[in-house]
Scaffold this motif. Sequence first.
Motif, PDB file in Angstrom:
ATOM      1  N   ARG A  45     -29.869  51.868  12.909  1.00  0.00           N
ATOM      2  CA  ARG A  45     -29.570  50.719  12.050  1.00  0.00           C
ATOM      3  C   ARG A  45     -29.577  49.433  12.859  1.00  0.00           C
ATOM      4  O   ARG A  45     -29.106  49.387  13.976  1.00  0.00           O
ATOM      5  CB  ARG A  45     -28.199  50.875  11.394  1.00  0.00           C
ATOM      6  CG  ARG A  45     -28.158  51.940  10.362  1.00  0.00           C
ATOM      7  CD  ARG A  45     -26.799  51.985   9.710  1.00  0.00           C
ATOM      8  NE  ARG A  45     -26.665  53.180   8.910  1.00  0.00           N
ATOM      9  CZ  ARG A  45     -25.522  53.762   8.623  1.00  0.00           C
ATOM     10  NH1 ARG A  45     -24.384  53.253   9.053  1.00  0.00           N
ATOM     11  NH2 ARG A  45     -25.493  54.852   7.896  1.00  0.00           N
ATOM     12  N   ARG A  46     -30.077  48.388  12.251  1.00  0.00           N
ATOM     13  CA  ARG A  46     -30.092  47.068  12.863  1.00  0.00           C
ATOM     14  C   ARG A  46     -28.878  46.290  12.358  1.00  0.00           C
ATOM     15  O   ARG A  46     -28.986  45.399  11.551  1.00  0.00           O
ATOM     16  CB  ARG A  46     -31.393  46.356  12.502  1.00  0.00           C
ATOM     17  CG  ARG A  46     -31.486  44.952  13.051  1.00  0.00           C
ATOM     18  CD  ARG A  46     -32.372  44.078  12.221  1.00  0.00           C
ATOM     19  NE  ARG A  46     -31.791  43.898  10.888  1.00  0.00           N
ATOM     20  CZ  ARG A  46     -32.403  43.373   9.874  1.00  0.00           C
ATOM     21  NH1 ARG A  46     -33.641  42.988   9.978  1.00  0.00           N
ATOM     22  NH2 ARG A  46     -31.816  43.232   8.708  1.00  0.00           N
ATOM     23  N   CYS A  47     -27.718  46.661  12.803  1.00  0.00           N
ATOM     24  CA  CYS A  47     -26.487  45.980  12.413  1.00  0.00           C
ATOM     25  C   CYS A  47     -25.537  46.053  13.592  1.00  0.00           C
ATOM     26  O   CYS A  47     -25.128  47.136  13.978  1.00  0.00           O
ATOM     27  CB  CYS A  47     -25.840  46.641  11.202  1.00  0.00           C
ATOM     28  SG  CYS A  47     -26.768  46.482   9.671  1.00  0.00           S
ATOM     29  N   THR A  48     -25.202  44.929  14.160  1.00  0.00           N
ATOM     30  CA  THR A  48     -24.308  44.922  15.307  1.00  0.00           C
ATOM     31  C   THR A  48     -23.035  44.164  14.969  1.00  0.00           C
ATOM     32  O   THR A  48     -22.851  43.685  13.852  1.00  0.00           O
ATOM     33  CB  THR A  48     -24.984  44.271  16.529  1.00  0.00           C
ATOM     34  OG1 THR A  48     -25.273  42.914  16.206  1.00  0.00           O
ATOM     35  CG2 THR A  48     -26.256  44.992  16.915  1.00  0.00           C
ATOM     36  N   LEU A  49     -22.178  44.022  15.961  1.00  0.00           N
ATOM     37  CA  LEU A  49     -20.926  43.300  15.807  1.00  0.00           C
ATOM     38  C   LEU A  49     -21.185  41.941  15.173  1.00  0.00           C
ATOM     39  O   LEU A  49     -21.952  41.141  15.693  1.00  0.00           O
ATOM     40  CB  LEU A  49     -20.270  43.123  17.181  1.00  0.00           C
ATOM     41  CG  LEU A  49     -19.026  42.248  17.229  1.00  0.00           C
ATOM     42  CD1 LEU A  49     -17.871  42.926  16.504  1.00  0.00           C
ATOM     43  CD2 LEU A  49     -18.653  41.955  18.670  1.00  0.00           C
ATOM     44  N   SER A  50     -20.596  41.717  14.046  1.00  0.00           N
ATOM     45  CA  SER A  50     -20.637  40.416  13.378  1.00  0.00           C
ATOM     46  C   SER A  50     -22.052  39.941  13.043  1.00  0.00           C
ATOM     47  O   SER A  50     -22.348  38.766  13.094  1.00  0.00           O
ATOM     48  CB  SER A  50     -19.939  39.368  14.258  1.00  0.00           C
ATOM     49  OG  SER A  50     -19.684  38.210  13.525  1.00  0.00           O
ATOM     50  N   SER A  51     -22.942  40.863  12.675  1.00  0.00           N
ATOM     51  CA  SER A  51     -24.295  40.456  12.313  1.00  0.00           C
ATOM     52  C   SER A  51     -24.293  39.815  10.924  1.00  0.00           C
ATOM     53  O   SER A  51     -23.418  40.064  10.105  1.00  0.00           O
ATOM     54  CB  SER A  51     -25.241  41.656  12.334  1.00  0.00           C
ATOM     55  OG  SER A  51     -24.865  42.616  11.380  1.00  0.00           O
ATOM     56  N   ILE A  52     -25.285  38.954  10.707  1.00  0.00           N
ATOM     57  CA  ILE A  52     -25.407  38.242   9.431  1.00  0.00           C
ATOM     58  C   ILE A  52     -26.808  38.474   8.880  1.00  0.00           C
ATOM     59  O   ILE A  52     -27.800  38.090   9.497  1.00  0.00           O
ATOM     60  CB  ILE A  52     -25.161  36.727   9.603  1.00  0.00           C
ATOM     61  CG1 ILE A  52     -23.762  36.478  10.159  1.00  0.00           C
ATOM     62  CG2 ILE A  52     -25.371  36.006   8.277  1.00  0.00           C
ATOM     63  CD1 ILE A  52     -23.519  35.043  10.573  1.00  0.00           C
ATOM     64  N   THR A  53     -26.872  39.126   7.729  1.00  0.00           N
ATOM     65  CA  THR A  53     -28.130  39.348   7.037  1.00  0.00           C
ATOM     66  C   THR A  53     -28.141  38.430   5.828  1.00  0.00           C
ATOM     67  O   THR A  53     -27.200  38.424   5.041  1.00  0.00           O
ATOM     68  CB  THR A  53     -28.260  40.815   6.583  1.00  0.00           C
ATOM     69  OG1 THR A  53     -28.081  41.672   7.708  1.00  0.00           O
ATOM     70  CG2 THR A  53     -29.618  41.075   5.942  1.00  0.00           C
ATOM     71  N   PRO A  70     -24.712  36.469  15.877  1.00  0.00           N
ATOM     72  CA  PRO A  70     -24.021  35.383  16.577  1.00  0.00           C
ATOM     73  C   PRO A  70     -23.080  35.843  17.683  1.00  0.00           C
ATOM     74  O   PRO A  70     -22.758  35.072  18.582  1.00  0.00           O
ATOM     75  CB  PRO A  70     -23.253  34.664  15.462  1.00  0.00           C
ATOM     76  CG  PRO A  70     -23.145  35.653  14.366  1.00  0.00           C
ATOM     77  CD  PRO A  70     -24.350  36.534  14.470  1.00  0.00           C
ATOM     78  N   ALA A  71     -22.642  37.088  17.668  1.00  0.00           N
ATOM     79  CA  ALA A  71     -21.726  37.583  18.700  1.00  0.00           C
ATOM     80  C   ALA A  71     -22.437  38.506  19.687  1.00  0.00           C
ATOM     81  O   ALA A  71     -21.793  39.307  20.363  1.00  0.00           O
ATOM     82  CB  ALA A  71     -20.556  38.301  18.044  1.00  0.00           C
ATOM     83  N   ALA A  72     -23.757  38.388  19.784  1.00  0.00           N
ATOM     84  CA  ALA A  72     -24.531  39.297  20.636  1.00  0.00           C
ATOM     85  C   ALA A  72     -24.023  39.311  22.077  1.00  0.00           C
ATOM     86  O   ALA A  72     -23.984  40.365  22.709  1.00  0.00           O
ATOM     87  CB  ALA A  72     -26.007  38.927  20.599  1.00  0.00           C
ATOM     88  N   GLY A  73     -23.596  38.182  22.578  1.00  0.00           N
ATOM     89  CA  GLY A  73     -23.095  38.113  23.948  1.00  0.00           C
ATOM     90  C   GLY A  73     -21.766  38.808  24.146  1.00  0.00           C
ATOM     91  O   GLY A  73     -21.365  39.093  25.281  1.00  0.00           O
ATOM     92  N   LEU A  74     -21.072  39.105  23.074  1.00  0.00           N
ATOM     93  CA  LEU A  74     -19.771  39.770  23.151  1.00  0.00           C
ATOM     94  C   LEU A  74     -19.868  41.273  22.927  1.00  0.00           C
ATOM     95  O   LEU A  74     -18.853  41.966  22.951  1.00  0.00           O
ATOM     96  CB  LEU A  74     -18.816  39.181  22.097  1.00  0.00           C
ATOM     97  CG  LEU A  74     -18.552  37.680  22.202  1.00  0.00           C
ATOM     98  CD1 LEU A  74     -17.709  37.220  21.026  1.00  0.00           C
ATOM     99  CD2 LEU A  74     -17.877  37.358  23.518  1.00  0.00           C
TER     100      LEU A  74
END
Length: 84
Positions: A45-53, A70-74
């Motif tokens: 799945r393409r869904c990470t921490l705090s992802s926005i679709t 937006p939280a990719a660095g975290l």
Amino acid sequence: MLDAMTDAAGSVDSGDVVVVSHQLPIWMTHRRVAGRALAHDPRRRRCTLSSITTFERRGDRFVEVSYREPAAGLQSLATDVGAV
């Protein structure tokens, strides 16, 4: 999920509507509007921490218009290491 998005979009005369959901309903909506089978491997799945679709209403259907993390660095800080 599509019914909830349709209801939410119909609740305003114009502008944007924000719907917050967990990973699975968003991923299934993504697959449905992309015309893909709902059956899938959950590990892909393409869904990470705090992802926005972002979906946009076009006529009588929804189209996915963007995906951001937006939280990719975290991400490394959000690793679940289980109970201690």
